[in-house]
Design a protein around this motif. Structure first.
Motif, PDB file in Angstrom:
ATOM      1  N   PRO A 130       4.278 -21.904   7.812  1.00 41.40           N
ATOM      2  CA  PRO A 130       3.791 -22.687   8.830  1.00 41.40           C
ATOM      3  C   PRO A 130       3.424 -24.105   8.138  1.00 41.40           C
ATOM      4  N   LYS A 133      -0.488 -24.542   7.820  1.00 36.40           N
ATOM      5  CA  LYS A 133      -1.213 -24.267   6.531  1.00 36.40           C
ATOM      6  C   LYS A 133      -0.636 -24.765   5.380  1.00 36.40           C
ATOM      7  N   ARG A 202     -15.652 -13.851   7.312  1.00 37.58           N
ATOM      8  CA  ARG A 202     -14.247 -13.304   7.393  1.00 37.58           C
ATOM      9  C   ARG A 202     -13.150 -13.419   6.367  1.00 37.58           C
ATOM     10  N   ALA A 203     -13.433 -14.717   5.493  1.00 38.57           N
ATOM     11  CA  ALA A 203     -12.416 -15.412   4.928  1.00 38.57           C
ATOM     12  C   ALA A 203     -12.195 -14.775   3.703  1.00 38.57           C
ATOM     13  N   ALA A 295      -5.394 -15.580   4.406  1.00 41.24           N
ATOM     14  CA  ALA A 295      -4.418 -15.907   5.750  1.00 41.24           C
ATOM     15  C   ALA A 295      -4.452 -17.275   6.208  1.00 41.24           C
ATOM     16  N   LEU A 296      -5.356 -17.928   5.419  1.00 41.38           N
ATOM     17  CA  LEU A 296      -5.651 -19.374   5.892  1.00 41.38           C
ATOM     18  C   LEU A 296      -5.674 -19.740   7.407  1.00 41.38           C
ATOM     19  N   ASP A 297      -6.239 -18.813   8.051  1.00 46.65           N
ATOM     20  CA  ASP A 297      -6.342 -18.737   9.650  1.00 46.65           C
ATOM     21  C   ASP A 297      -7.517 -19.471   9.891  1.00 46.65           C
ATOM     22  N   TRP A 298      -8.467 -20.325   9.361  1.00 50.36           N
ATOM     23  CA  TRP A 298      -9.567 -20.664   9.935  1.00 50.36           C
ATOM     24  C   TRP A 298      -9.499 -22.094  10.217  1.00 50.36           C
ATOM     25  N   THR A 299      -8.441 -22.660  10.479  1.00 48.14           N
ATOM     26  CA  THR A 299      -8.209 -24.111  11.101  1.00 48.14           C
ATOM     27  C   THR A 299      -8.412 -24.097  12.638  1.00 48.14           C
ATOM     28  N   ASP A 300      -8.715 -25.278  12.880  1.00 45.65           N
ATOM     29  CA  ASP A 300      -8.762 -25.532  14.347  1.00 45.65           C
ATOM     30  C   ASP A 300      -7.622 -26.611  14.515  1.00 45.65           C
ATOM     31  N   ALA A 321     -14.905 -24.648  12.755  1.00 48.93           N
ATOM     32  CA  ALA A 321     -13.853 -24.449  11.894  1.00 48.93           C
ATOM     33  C   ALA A 321     -13.999 -25.103  10.444  1.00 48.93           C
TER      34      ALA A 321
END
Length: 328
Positions: A130, A133, A202-203, A295-300, A321
């Motif tokens: 993605p 990311k 969680r990161a 996972a680098l899933d902590w963006t807004d 975020a």
């Protein structure tokens, strides 16, 4: 093209702007661009290096639509250097005397639909990865560079080091993730925003705490200050052990906080860390694409047209975020 233009203190205007001149560069259609603390600093009217009117933004990913590499998806190294001076030849491009970074004159930034950049500043993004990311390559490269410098100055391996990161934004969290990639013995993150602390917990395998109500860890080997205010420098000075090191990335304020007497008597190293080398940027991208940094899933992710509201949310503390990313 449409662009989000900084027009004065705390003012952004989403409007038409001239397309960039390409020359020998690659023309990139911006897919995602993160909001950095330096963008916030400029938006607040506190950065004389970034006068209005100006297009801010330098944490970029997108697709090359014209010029070298046309058709490829890329992460963009925003630091443009001469390539010929002693710093550049020695792999320390971030210290080039004539360095330029997009979002600072004479180079407009990436809060826009289009951006022109030298082909050598582009890192191909693997198929299927993605772009949202991939845009994190720039802020995470700052942490990569800082941890690499720390390894040079510490008297023990990172794998044996107790570490404190002050600030849980993208640069602080990135530094913590990179310390984790190096198997640091302990990683503590100080963050005052309660909503953000939940995300940080969680990161990765970090101890996340509120420095306004909980004590900082004592006698840590390495402190990375990703905030850079007088209060955080004072905390770093107090928390580091004799013979330890403070890596200073944050640019919150210019002076105050360091306990110079203690640093001298206890032989504590203080190292300023500015951006990254070209090698740091490439290595960070490889670590991101391989999944080593999580996972680098902590963006807004928000539309570029709503960028003014995103800046306001960050200023007020409503943004939880660690990173807001805008999509043109």
């Amino acid at each position: 093209m449409k662009a989000l233009v900084y027009t004065g203190p705390q003012t952004l205007d989403y409007r038409d702007a001239p397309d960039p001149e390409i020359g020998e560069n690659a023309l990139i259609r911006v897919a995602h661009v993160g909001i950095c603390g330096s963008d916030m600093h400029a938006w607040a009217g506190h950065d004389e290096r970034r006068p209005a009117p100006l297009i801010l933004g330098h944490e970029v990913s997108g697709s090359v639509v014209e010029g070298p590499g046309a058709g490829s998806r890329v992460a963009v190294n925003p630091l443009v250097t001469c390539g010929e001076c002693e710093a550049c030849r020695s792999g320390r491009e971030n210290l080039c005397a004539t360095r330029e970074i997009i979002s600072m004159p004479p180079r407009e930034g990436a809060f826009a639909e289009l951006l022109a950049m030298p082909a050598g500043n582009l890192i191909p993004i693997p198929e299927g990865f993605p772009t949202g990311k991939a845009a994190l390559t720039e802020p995470l490269s700052c942490g990569w560079h800082a941890v690499r410098l720390a390894q040079r100055f510490l008297d023990r391996p990172i794998s044996e080091a107790r570490c404190l990161v002050i600030g849980g934004g993208a640069i602080g969290l990135g530094a913590a993730l990179i310390l984790g990639d190096r198997d640091a013995a302990e990683i503590h993150i100080a963050e005052i925003n309660p909503s953000r602390r939940a995300i940080l917990s969680r990161a990765g395998g970090f101890r996340v705490y509120d420095p306004s109500s909980e004590k900082d860890p004592e006698a840590v080997d390495l402190v990375i200050d990703a905030v850079g205010f007088e209060a955080t420098r004072a905390s770093a000075s107090a928390a580091v052990r004799p013979g330890g090191a403070i890596l200073h990335i944050g640019l919150g304020s210019a002076a105050g906080g360091l306990d110079i007497r203690r640093m001298t008597l206890q032989e504590i190293a203080f190292i300023g860390a500015y951006t990254y080398s070209a090698a740091d940027f490439r290595e960070t991208a490889e670590a991101i694409f391989s999944g080593r940094l999580g996972a680098l899933d902590w963006t807004d992710i928000r539309p570029l047209s709503e960028g003014a509201g995103a800046f306001a949310d960050m200023k007020s503390g409503r943004a939880a975020a660690p990173k807001i990313v805008l999509a043109p």
